[in-house]
Design an enzyme around this catalytic site. Structure first.
Site, PDB file in Angstrom:
ATOM      1  N   HIS A  83       0.839  -1.206   0.000  1.00  0.00           N
ATOM      2  CA  HIS A  83       0.000   0.000   0.000  1.00  0.00           C
ATOM      3  C   HIS A  83       0.872   1.253   0.000  1.00  0.00           C
ATOM      4  O   HIS A  83       1.229   1.792   1.047  1.00  0.00           O
ATOM      5  CB  HIS A  83      -0.922  -0.010   1.220  1.00  0.00           C
ATOM      6  CG  HIS A  83      -2.014   1.006   1.165  1.00  0.00           C
ATOM      7  ND1 HIS A  83      -3.097   0.962   2.022  1.00  0.00           N
ATOM      8  CD2 HIS A  83      -2.222   2.090   0.382  1.00  0.00           C
ATOM      9  CE1 HIS A  83      -3.901   1.979   1.762  1.00  0.00           C
ATOM     10  NE2 HIS A  83      -3.378   2.679   0.761  1.00  0.00           N
TER      11      HIS A  83
ATOM     12  N   ALA B  37      -4.393   8.564  -3.556  1.00  0.00           N
ATOM     13  CA  ALA B  37      -5.808   8.191  -3.461  1.00  0.00           C
ATOM     14  C   ALA B  37      -6.706   9.398  -3.263  1.00  0.00           C
ATOM     15  O   ALA B  37      -7.768   9.507  -3.886  1.00  0.00           O
ATOM     16  CB  ALA B  37      -5.998   7.190  -2.328  1.00  0.00           C
ATOM     17  N   SER B  38      -6.305  10.320  -2.395  1.00  0.00           N
ATOM     18  CA  SER B  38      -7.165  11.463  -2.121  1.00  0.00           C
ATOM     19  C   SER B  38      -7.301  12.375  -3.330  1.00  0.00           C
ATOM     20  O   SER B  38      -8.255  13.164  -3.412  1.00  0.00           O
ATOM     21  CB  SER B  38      -6.623  12.261  -0.931  1.00  0.00           C
ATOM     22  OG  SER B  38      -5.337  12.772  -1.219  1.00  0.00           O
TER      23      SER B  38
ATOM     24  N   TYR C 200     -12.435   7.242   4.477  1.00  0.00           N
ATOM     25  CA  TYR C 200     -11.654   6.030   4.184  1.00  0.00           C
ATOM     26  C   TYR C 200     -12.104   4.864   5.057  1.00  0.00           C
ATOM     27  O   TYR C 200     -12.375   3.762   4.570  1.00  0.00           O
ATOM     28  CB  TYR C 200     -10.159   6.282   4.434  1.00  0.00           C
ATOM     29  CG  TYR C 200      -9.420   7.063   3.374  1.00  0.00           C
ATOM     30  CD1 TYR C 200     -10.074   7.829   2.414  1.00  0.00           C
ATOM     31  CD2 TYR C 200      -8.031   7.053   3.356  1.00  0.00           C
ATOM     32  CE1 TYR C 200      -9.373   8.547   1.461  1.00  0.00           C
ATOM     33  CE2 TYR C 200      -7.319   7.760   2.403  1.00  0.00           C
ATOM     34  CZ  TYR C 200      -7.991   8.517   1.460  1.00  0.00           C
ATOM     35  OH  TYR C 200      -7.278   9.219   0.534  1.00  0.00           O
TER      36      TYR C 200
ATOM     37  N   GLU D 171       1.259   2.628   3.728  1.00  0.00           N
ATOM     38  CA  GLU D 171       0.751   3.877   3.174  1.00  0.00           C
ATOM     39  C   GLU D 171       1.658   5.037   3.592  1.00  0.00           C
ATOM     40  O   GLU D 171       1.196   6.146   3.875  1.00  0.00           O
ATOM     41  CB  GLU D 171      -0.708   4.115   3.605  1.00  0.00           C
ATOM     42  CG  GLU D 171      -1.471   5.053   2.692  1.00  0.00           C
ATOM     43  CD  GLU D 171      -2.945   5.194   3.047  1.00  0.00           C
ATOM     44  OE1 GLU D 171      -3.700   5.686   2.201  1.00  0.00           O
ATOM     45  OE2 GLU D 171      -3.340   4.799   4.164  1.00  0.00           O
TER      46      GLU D 171
ATOM     47  N   ARG E 214       1.451  11.476   8.682  1.00  0.00           N
ATOM     48  CA  ARG E 214       2.883  11.615   8.361  1.00  0.00           C
ATOM     49  C   ARG E 214       3.754  11.981   9.552  1.00  0.00           C
ATOM     50  O   ARG E 214       4.975  11.988   9.440  1.00  0.00           O
ATOM     51  CB  ARG E 214       3.070  12.689   7.280  1.00  0.00           C
ATOM     52  CG  ARG E 214       2.279  12.414   6.015  1.00  0.00           C
ATOM     53  CD  ARG E 214       2.640  13.399   4.923  1.00  0.00           C
ATOM     54  NE  ARG E 214       1.807  13.218   3.742  1.00  0.00           N
ATOM     55  CZ  ARG E 214       2.033  13.790   2.572  1.00  0.00           C
ATOM     56  NH1 ARG E 214       3.072  14.592   2.428  1.00  0.00           N
ATOM     57  NH2 ARG E 214       1.224  13.571   1.555  1.00  0.00           N
TER      58      ARG E 214
END
Length: 339
Positions: free
Chosen positions: A6, A70-71, A192, A282, A288
């Site tokens: 991912h 993805a976003s 999500y 991810e 982050r």
């Protein structure tokens, strides 16, 4: 070998994201968007080497299954033509990353979905990415409306032509929504995880895997709320006259390890068997920062998995063998390179 199932290109060059804004503005104005910009190999290298690749090296990750951010898929923006052009641009950029770092990344595609448009229209891009670009899977958005859930459930037969193409190409789909246009749902904190949980319940209610036993799905972010509420889903299956989830769903569905604290990872492994768990992080994604409680990055998920002290065989399944099994085209590519 350690394979991260991912990864997203969250650090794409600024020219790429600027073009997206220009494309969106042109659609709103009813004008033609500018041509896609030229992006040099050095720009791509710089965007990867100081970010994903650096972290992979620091954390001991050998290969990342890599897809567009993805976003930023944002299927609710524009129309079908806008989504198709954006998906193609994003997928081509991923392909360039793979060509520049062939031993470290392998591609997964974004689909040109659009609200109200048949998923059959996404089959051509899936085929292009798999057969021409060498991608090994796709990200499938169950809610291209951006948080309003106007699409039929994933078990509805309108999805079947796309699923049949997945089976023919022998690729899985990661169930992954995108940006939220609904202010009730924060994208990464609610949309999500809601989608992950919703997809699982849809699978539990439907007959999808009886009809198409060759399908494979990855539900990311540790399966959303599912492991925490596993007893609820077992009980609901019983109340609804459905088979137990372990038999009815989990032969075809897998969860990743994008869970960002140790108690959550412990729960995932306690509830879900190791045969259904794929290592994922991810990294450089939704979360982050550094956890002040540990001094390590929240998304440094290998630390949490290692802390479980799994038997060597189980660890090998989670870090490598399960991912090779779920992504057979990845397995073939690795074997072709002697790995």
């Amino acid at each position: 070998m350690i394979i991260d199932c991912h990864g997203h290109y969250t650090t794409a060059p600024a020219a790429h994201t600027s073009w997206r804004e220009a494309q969106r503005a042109a659609f709103d104005a009813g004008t033609t968007p500018p041509a896609y910009p030229g992006i040099g190999d050095d720009e791509i290298r710089e965007s990867i080497e100081g970010n994903q690749l650096r972290l992979m090296n620091e954390r001991g990750v050998d290969v990342t299954v890599f897809s567009p951010r993805a976003s930023a898929m944002a299927h609710h923006i524009g129309d079908e033509a806008v989504s198709a052009a954006w998906a193609r641009a994003c997928n081509d950029l991923i392909h360039r990353v793979v060509l520049l770092f062939p031993d470290r990344f392998i591609g997964v595609c974004q689909l040109p979905q659009s609200p109200g448009v048949s998923i059959e229209h996404s089959i051509a891009e899936l085929r292009r990415c798999v057969l021409e670009l060498g991608f090994v899977g796709c990200n499938l958005n169950p809610d291209p409306s951006g948080g309003h859930w106007t699409s039929p459930p994933l078990t509805d037969k309108s999805w079947y032509p796309f699923y049949e193409a997945m089976i023919e190409l022998d690729v899985p789909a990661m169930v992954h929504v995108s940006a939220s246009a609904n202010p009730n749902f924060h994208a990464t904190g609610a949309a999500y995880l809601n989608a992950d949980t919703t997809a699982f319940m849809q699978f539990l209610q439907g007959e999808l895997f009886g009809d198409l036993p060759g399908l494979r799905f990855v539900i990311p972010h540790g399966g959303g709320a599912v492991p925490y509420h596993w007893g609820r889903y077992r009980g609901l299956a019983d109340m609804l006259g459905r088979p137990a989830p372990a038999e009815h769903v989990m032969r075809n569905v897998f969860f990743d390890t994008c869970v960002y604290h140790q108690p959550g990872m412990n729960l995932l492994f306690e509830v879900i068997g190791v045969d259904n768990i794929l290592f994922g992080s991810e990294m450089v994604g939704a979360v982050r920062g550094i956890d002040p409680a540990t001094g390590h990055y929240f998304d440094e998920t290998r630390r949490y998995v290692d802390a479980l002290c799994l038997p060597a065989g189980d660890a090998a399944k989670v870090y490598e063998h399960n991912i090779r099994r779920v992504y057979p085209r990845l397995d073939k590519a690795l074997k072709a390179s002697g790995r």
